[in-house]
Enzyme design. Structure first.
Site, PDB file in Angstrom:
ATOM      1  N   GLY A 206       0.834  -1.203   0.000  1.00 50.28           N
ATOM      2  CA  GLY A 206       0.000   0.000   0.000  1.00 50.28           C
ATOM      3  C   GLY A 206       0.861   1.244   0.000  1.00 50.28           C
ATOM      4  O   GLY A 206       2.069   1.173  -0.254  1.00 50.28           O
ATOM      5  N   ASN A 207       0.251   2.367   0.264  1.00 52.33           N
ATOM      6  CA  ASN A 207       1.028   3.607   0.373  1.00 52.33           C
ATOM      7  C   ASN A 207       0.354   4.536   1.374  1.00 52.33           C
ATOM      8  O   ASN A 207      -0.718   4.223   1.895  1.00 52.33           O
ATOM      9  CB  ASN A 207       1.203   4.263  -1.004  1.00 52.33           C
TER      10      ASN A 207
END
Ligand SMILES: Cc1cc2nc3c(=O)[nH]c(=O)nc-3n(C[C@H](O)[C@H](O)[C@H](O)COP(=O)(O)O)c2cc1C
Length: 405
Positions: A206-207
């Site tokens: 993810g980020n």
């Protein structure tokens, strides 16, 4: 700042209490002016205790202080929440038969109405005309939210959440002309938040994108009159903006499919989502465990480049005359500073506008403020001053308007 919170006689009057709290907590001086009907729903003592100021509905209280003139003259912002059909009708006519309507006539600051009523009342030609009159007089009348109304009815007419009203009110304090109705009749697609690329049933790549900038764009575009579809990846707990169609996605491939579906014929697409460039090539059906079969490396596959794909679709005539806005979250490195990388990205992607944020050191991700630069395909470059994400959204939309066909 001096904020007047006007409260109309609707069932949502109780939500004005949360709004007053939000203003006082953030250091503003609040004067609450309910109508007589509003006091049927929330007692005067509640508003006095929350604001720390006396509360009256009549122009005949405290007459030597001439409150019917003075409160409006001294205000930095007037917010009416909930704005009932009756209150907006009286305000549109320029009546001054109670303290709140008299204050509206003397105020020269930004005025924000947050309407709340049944759908039938909101859609009645009389209300539609009153809203148009108030807007023509310079007030900002919010689009109401859709959802549960009094009783079991649902539909447009619900009071936007206090946090959303507070956000737009704060935007008007930062920039009084941030919400013109210049996107009426326009269809705008906005992506927000980060994608998640699954590795196994419990893990993902993810980020740190919170979605706050994309949500602010959606909120401001909708309140400027656009019909907005917000395609949202993973976000921190963000309330859905009022008057916006919300589509949830998880992965970059799902985002690409949703953008393909909604972008055709749209006036603009704004790609604020943080899309993963790569995804794990194999998604394990069961949780990957330590031990004999633990992986040394995780092979990655490139995701589709959605922004470049949109530009290609437009060039090939599959989109329409859609304006395309990209976002670049950049850090400087040994090959160049943030702007050097951003200019190269703009040239590579071929979009019309690129919003550039320098990220890292507590900037851009997750926080409520932002700044950066706006690069145009025509070579123009301007700085986006530090401020709320709603303020940055309003500046980006200003730059978008001349690009709309
Ligand atoms: C239980 C109840 C709920 C009401 N809710 C609303 C409402 O949400 N919006 C509205 O426009 N009027 C609503 N009304 C009608 C208003 O109270 C009425 O039009 C009143 O005159 C409005 O006064 P004001 O101009 O002081 O707001 C409601 C009335 C009742 C009895």
């Amino acid at each position: 700042m001096r904020i007047v919170v006007g409260v109309g006689g609707g069932i949502a009057a109780y939500k004005a209490c949360a709004l007053v709290r939000r203003f006082t907590e953030t250091g503003h001086q609040v004067r609450v002016i309910p109508t007589e009907s509003a006091l049927q729903f929330v007692g005067k003592a509640t508003f006095e205790a929350l604001s720390g100021q006396p509360v009256s509905t009549s122009v005949f209280t405290d007459v030597p202080e001439v409150p019917h003139v003075r409160i409006g003259q001294e205000a930095d912002l007037v917010v009416i929440a909930p704005a009932t059909a009756d209150l907006m009708a009286r305000a549109a006519q320029g009546r001054a038969d109670d303290l709140l309507t008299a204050t509206l006539l003397t105020a020269r600051c930004p005025v924000l109405f947050a309407p709340a009523m049944h759908t039938e009342m909101w859609e009645h030609p009389a209300t539609v005309a009153n809203v148009a009159t108030l807007r023509a007089h310079g007030a900002t009348v919010m689009e109401p939210a859709s959802g549960r109304l009094t009783g079991t009815d649902t539909g447009p007419g619900r009071l936007p959440e206090p946090e959303e009203i507070f956000g737009l009110a704060s935007l008007l304090l930062e920039r009084p002309d941030a919400l013109p109705r210049d996107l009426e009749g326009r269809r705008v697609i906005i992506t927000a938040g980060g994608t998640r690329e699954p590795l196994d049933p419990v893990r993902f790549l993810g980020n740190r994108s919170s979605g706050k900038q994309g949500y602010a764009l959606a909120r401001v575009a909708a309140q400027r009159g656009a019909s907005v579809t917000l395609i949202a990846g993973n976000t921190v707990e963000l309330a859905p903006p009022a008057a916006v169609d919300l589509v949830h996605i998880t992965t970059a491939e799902q985002l690409a499919t949703a953008v393909d579906k909604h972008a055709v014929g749209a006036d603009a697409v704004i790609m604020a989502a943080a899309v993963a460039d790569f995804r794990p090539t194999n998604v394990a059906a069961a949780k990957i465990k330590k031990g004999a079969n633990e992986p040394d490396v995780i092979p990655l596959t490139k995701n589709p480049d959605i922004l470049a794909g949109l530009v290609t679709a437009r060039t090939e005539g599959r989109l329409g005359d859609t304006a395309i806005v990209g976002f670049a979250a950049e850090t400087g490195d040994e090959n160049g500073d943030v702007l050097t990388h951003a200019r190269a990205k703009l040239a590579r992607k071929g979009c019309d506008l690129l919003v550039v944020n320098a990220v890292g050191e507590g900037k851009a991700f997750e926080v409520d403020t932002n700044d950066g630069w706006l690069l145009g395909a025509d070579g123009t470059e301007s700085a986006l001053d530090h401020g709320s994400k709603a303020l940055l959204a309003s500046r980006v939309l200003d730059a978008l308007i001349p690009l709309l066909h």
